[in-house]
Scaffold this motif. Sequence first.
Motif, mmCIF file in Angstrom:
data_model
loop_
_atom_site.group_PDB
_atom_site.id
_atom_site.type_symbol
_atom_site.label_atom_id
_atom_site.label_comp_id
_atom_site.label_asym_id
_atom_site.label_seq_id
_atom_site.Cartn_x
_atom_site.Cartn_y
_atom_site.Cartn_z
ATOM 1 N N VAL A 1 101.462 1.741 -51.816
ATOM 2 C CA VAL A 1 100.188 1.726 -51.095
ATOM 3 C C VAL A 1 99.951 3.140 -50.571
ATOM 4 N N GLU A 2 98.774 3.683 -50.863
ATOM 5 C CA GLU A 2 98.468 5.057 -50.467
ATOM 6 C C GLU A 2 97.733 5.087 -49.133
ATOM 7 N N GLY A 3 98.247 5.909 -48.220
ATOM 8 C CA GLY A 3 97.615 6.100 -46.928
ATOM 9 C C GLY A 3 97.106 7.516 -46.764
ATOM 10 N N ARG A 4 97.246 8.073 -45.564
ATOM 11 C CA ARG A 4 96.732 9.416 -45.281
ATOM 12 C C ARG A 4 97.468 10.461 -46.128
ATOM 13 N N PRO A 5 96.810 11.579 -46.418
ATOM 14 C CA PRO A 5 97.369 12.537 -47.384
ATOM 15 C C PRO A 5 98.505 13.408 -46.877
ATOM 16 N N HIS A 6 98.762 13.405 -45.564
ATOM 17 C CA HIS A 6 99.834 14.237 -45.024
ATOM 18 C C HIS A 6 100.796 13.395 -44.187
ATOM 19 N N VAL A 7 102.038 13.842 -44.136
ATOM 20 C CA VAL A 7 103.114 13.062 -43.518
ATOM 21 C C VAL A 7 103.840 13.901 -42.478
ATOM 22 N N GLN A 8 103.959 13.336 -41.281
ATOM 23 C CA GLN A 8 104.793 13.932 -40.243
ATOM 24 C C GLN A 8 105.949 13.013 -39.844
ATOM 25 N N ARG A 9 105.736 11.700 -39.980
ATOM 26 C CA ARG A 9 106.753 10.752 -39.529
ATOM 27 C C ARG A 9 106.926 9.624 -40.542
ATOM 28 N N ILE A 10 108.199 9.390 -40.917
ATOM 29 C CA ILE A 10 108.579 8.271 -41.776
ATOM 30 C C ILE A 10 109.258 7.217 -40.917
ATOM 31 N N VAL A 11 108.862 5.970 -41.107
ATOM 32 C CA VAL A 11 109.620 4.841 -40.571
ATOM 33 C C VAL A 11 110.243 4.118 -41.750
ATOM 34 N N SER A 12 111.557 3.925 -41.710
ATOM 35 C CA SER A 12 112.237 3.219 -42.793
ATOM 36 C C SER A 12 112.751 1.872 -42.301
ATOM 37 N N GLY A 13 112.926 0.962 -43.253
ATOM 38 C CA GLY A 13 113.460 -0.360 -42.978
ATOM 39 C C GLY A 13 113.858 -1.015 -44.282
ATOM 40 N N VAL A 14 114.515 -2.147 -44.202
ATOM 41 C CA VAL A 14 114.999 -2.801 -45.420
ATOM 42 C C VAL A 14 113.850 -3.410 -46.211
ATOM 43 N N THR A 15 112.983 -4.144 -45.537
ATOM 44 C CA THR A 15 111.923 -4.908 -46.196
ATOM 45 C C THR A 15 110.583 -4.631 -45.518
ATOM 46 N N ALA A 16 109.536 -4.525 -46.316
ATOM 47 C CA ALA A 16 108.198 -4.264 -45.780
ATOM 48 C C ALA A 16 107.592 -5.550 -45.222
ATOM 49 N N SER A 17 108.268 -6.126 -44.245
ATOM 50 C CA SER A 17 107.803 -7.341 -43.581
ATOM 51 C C SER A 17 106.699 -7.000 -42.590
ATOM 52 N N GLN A 18 106.019 -8.031 -42.111
ATOM 53 C CA GLN A 18 104.997 -7.797 -41.101
ATOM 54 C C GLN A 18 105.601 -7.208 -39.837
#
Length: 252
Positions: A31-48
């Motif tokens: 899924v494409e969002g904003r064109p620039h990245v400052q912060r990544i949030v990671s997790g196991v599953t893309a749950s709600q």
Amino acid sequence: MAIALSALVEEANNYLNVSRIADYCPNGLQVEGRPHVQRIVSGVTASQALLDAAVEANADVVLVHHGYFWKNESPVVTGMKQRRLKTLLAHDISLLAYHLPLDLHPEVGNNVRLAHELGITCEGTLDPTDPKCLVWVGSLDNPESPQDVARRVHIALGRQPLLVEGDNPVRKIAWCTGGAQGYIDQAIAAGVDLYLTGEASEQTFHSARENGISFIAAGHHATERYGVQALGQYLARRFAIEHLFIDCPNPI
């Protein structure tokens, strides 16, 4: 400092050799969002739950092991899928997902990182000639009882594992994170003392018991928390951006 989303995706795809690995879902940018990245949030599953936490954390990218658009799933965007996609799109957040490439990777892969957490010395995969072999083999420094290995897993993962106790002390171990109980026959053929994965099936008990091998099911979620963290940390260092791992508890 912000970097281009395209540069982040290209680096992750190349680092994990995505183009060489056939999978059950698209790997990379889902899924494409904003064109620039400052912060990544990671997790196991893309749950709600993870998406809501990422919104709260002002994430630009959500990086996961279990993303969306799996083979044979319905293509309609309704219910849970609609709500998840709506959250990402409404907040202009990108979703970046890596499944088998993250299991296989020799540095940040789920299997290698799990071995590190458990103090297992990696010796490679069961079939070094097969670049897609998911089952790894290694050893402990000294033989331990099956109960002691289960305690080691409990302490490292913070979760009481399911143990089927075999006949012998444990030194040689085969493992594969996630839902990989079906590989127990390969582990038995390799002559290991214990096979460890995330989940168990009814027949797994009989395979372990009748072949005298110990078996541990340590949880699908619990065994796959470490690869995505390592990948997020790698990308954060590479581009001097922020990374935050958010663990949404899952008892399975």
